[in-house]
Design a protein around this motif. Structure first.
Motif, short mmCIF file in Angstrom:
data_model
loop_
_atom_site.label_atom_id
_atom_site.label_comp_id
_atom_site.label_asym_id
_atom_site.label_seq_id
_atom_site.Cartn_x
_atom_site.Cartn_y
_atom_site.Cartn_z
N PRO A 192 0.83 -1.20 0.00
CA PRO A 192 0.00 0.00 0.00
C PRO A 192 0.87 1.26 0.00
CG PRO A 192 -0.77 -1.56 1.65
CD PRO A 192 0.54 -2.07 1.15
N VAL A 193 0.49 2.23 -0.81
CA VAL A 193 1.27 3.46 -0.96
C VAL A 193 1.55 4.12 0.39
CG1 VAL A 193 1.26 5.78 -1.97
CG2 VAL A 193 0.36 3.86 -3.27
N GLU A 194 0.57 4.13 1.26
CA GLU A 194 0.72 4.81 2.55
C GLU A 194 1.69 4.08 3.50
OE1 GLU A 194 -2.93 2.16 2.87
OE2 GLU A 194 -2.13 3.53 1.36
N ARG A 195 2.12 2.89 3.12
CA ARG A 195 3.03 2.12 3.98
C ARG A 195 4.44 2.01 3.41
NH1 ARG A 195 0.00 0.59 8.18
NH2 ARG A 195 -2.12 -0.10 7.80
N VAL A 196 4.65 2.48 2.20
CA VAL A 196 5.93 2.30 1.52
C VAL A 196 7.10 2.88 2.32
CG1 VAL A 196 7.28 2.98 -0.52
CG2 VAL A 196 4.97 2.14 -0.79
N THR A 197 6.98 4.10 2.80
CA THR A 197 8.08 4.76 3.50
C THR A 197 8.49 4.00 4.76
OG1 THR A 197 7.33 6.89 2.66
CG2 THR A 197 8.87 6.93 4.50
N ARG A 198 7.52 3.61 5.55
CA ARG A 198 7.83 2.89 6.79
C ARG A 198 8.43 1.51 6.51
NH1 ARG A 198 3.82 2.98 11.43
NH2 ARG A 198 5.75 2.54 12.54
N ILE A 199 7.93 0.85 5.46
CA ILE A 199 8.49 -0.46 5.10
C ILE A 199 9.91 -0.30 4.59
CG2 ILE A 199 8.28 -2.43 3.53
CD1 ILE A 199 5.21 -2.05 3.77
N GLU A 200 10.14 0.72 3.79
CA GLU A 200 11.49 1.00 3.29
C GLU A 200 12.45 1.22 4.46
OE1 GLU A 200 13.43 3.90 -0.02
OE2 GLU A 200 12.13 4.87 1.46
N GLN A 201 12.06 2.01 5.43
CA GLN A 201 12.91 2.29 6.60
C GLN A 201 13.17 1.03 7.41
OE1 GLN A 201 10.55 5.29 8.51
NE2 GLN A 201 11.44 6.96 7.31
N PHE A 202 12.16 0.20 7.57
CA PHE A 202 12.28 -1.00 8.41
C PHE A 202 13.09 -2.11 7.73
CE2 PHE A 202 10.78 -4.96 10.34
CZ PHE A 202 10.89 -4.66 11.70
N THR A 203 12.86 -2.29 6.43
CA THR A 203 13.47 -3.42 5.73
C THR A 203 14.75 -3.07 4.97
OG1 THR A 203 12.24 -3.06 3.67
CG2 THR A 203 11.21 -4.47 5.36
N GLY A 204 14.89 -1.80 4.60
CA GLY A 204 16.02 -1.41 3.77
C GLY A 204 15.76 -1.65 2.29
N ILE A 205 14.58 -2.13 1.95
CA ILE A 205 14.20 -2.33 0.55
C ILE A 205 13.72 -0.98 0.01
CG2 ILE A 205 12.70 -3.54 -1.07
CD1 ILE A 205 12.44 -5.75 1.11
N SER A 206 14.30 -0.51 -1.06
CA SER A 206 13.98 0.83 -1.56
C SER A 206 12.54 0.92 -2.06
CB SER A 206 14.93 1.24 -2.68
OG SER A 206 14.60 0.57 -3.88
N ARG A 207 12.01 2.13 -1.97
CA ARG A 207 10.63 2.37 -2.43
C ARG A 207 10.48 2.08 -3.92
NH1 ARG A 207 10.00 8.25 -0.49
NH2 ARG A 207 11.40 7.40 1.05
N GLY A 208 11.55 2.26 -4.69
CA GLY A 208 11.50 1.95 -6.11
C GLY A 208 11.31 0.48 -6.39
N VAL A 209 11.81 -0.35 -5.49
CA VAL A 209 11.63 -1.80 -5.61
C VAL A 209 10.26 -2.19 -5.08
CG1 VAL A 209 12.46 -4.05 -4.79
CG2 VAL A 209 14.09 -2.32 -5.56
N LEU A 210 9.85 -1.57 -3.97
CA LEU A 210 8.56 -1.89 -3.37
C LEU A 210 7.39 -1.49 -4.27
CD1 LEU A 210 9.29 -0.74 0.29
CD2 LEU A 210 9.00 -3.10 -0.49
N ARG A 211 7.48 -0.32 -4.91
CA ARG A 211 6.41 0.18 -5.78
C ARG A 211 6.99 0.84 -7.02
NH1 ARG A 211 0.97 0.62 -4.21
NH2 ARG A 211 0.80 1.13 -6.41
N PRO A 212 7.54 0.04 -7.95
CA PRO A 212 8.14 0.60 -9.16
C PRO A 212 7.13 1.34 -10.03
CG PRO A 212 7.98 -1.79 -9.33
CD PRO A 212 7.62 -1.42 -7.91
N ASP A 213 5.85 1.01 -9.90
CA ASP A 213 4.82 1.68 -10.68
C ASP A 213 4.67 3.15 -10.27
OD1 ASP A 213 3.86 0.55 -8.21
OD2 ASP A 213 1.82 1.01 -8.86
N ILE A 214 5.09 3.48 -9.06
CA ILE A 214 4.97 4.86 -8.57
C ILE A 214 6.32 5.56 -8.55
CG2 ILE A 214 4.38 6.28 -6.55
CD1 ILE A 214 2.34 4.10 -5.85
N TYR A 215 7.34 4.87 -8.03
CA TYR A 215 8.64 5.50 -7.80
C TYR A 215 9.68 5.17 -8.86
CZ TYR A 215 6.58 6.33 -3.25
OH TYR A 215 5.75 6.74 -2.25
N GLY A 216 9.35 4.28 -9.79
CA GLY A 216 10.32 3.85 -10.78
C GLY A 216 11.22 2.77 -10.18
#
Length: 63
Positions: A36-60
């Motif tokens: 979910p878009v609203e959770r990307v930042t917190r998941i990125e911070q917790f896991t170290g997985i970049s937002r671009g990998v988590l949601r490439p449709d939004i962040y590339g």
């Protein structure tokens, strides 16, 4: 989402830890088809997985 699922499955307890960090149940994570878009930042911070990998449709796709 595939990268997140791999990360979650690599070590026992990660799904529970992430769910706790997000204030949701582990089963809620299991129901996601994509992060979910609203959770990307917190998941990125917790896991170290970049937002671009988590949601490439939004962040590339991250390099």
């Amino acid at each position: 989402m595939e990268t997140l699922l791999i990360w979650l499955d690599e070590e026992r307890g990660r799904r529970l830890s992430l769910a706790s960090h997000l204030g949701i149940s582990p089963s809620a994570i299991s129901m996601w088809k994509q992060v979910p878009v609203e959770r990307v930042t917190r998941i990125e911070q917790f896991t170290g997985i970049s937002r671009g990998v988590l949601r490439p449709d939004i962040y590339g796709v991250a390099a």
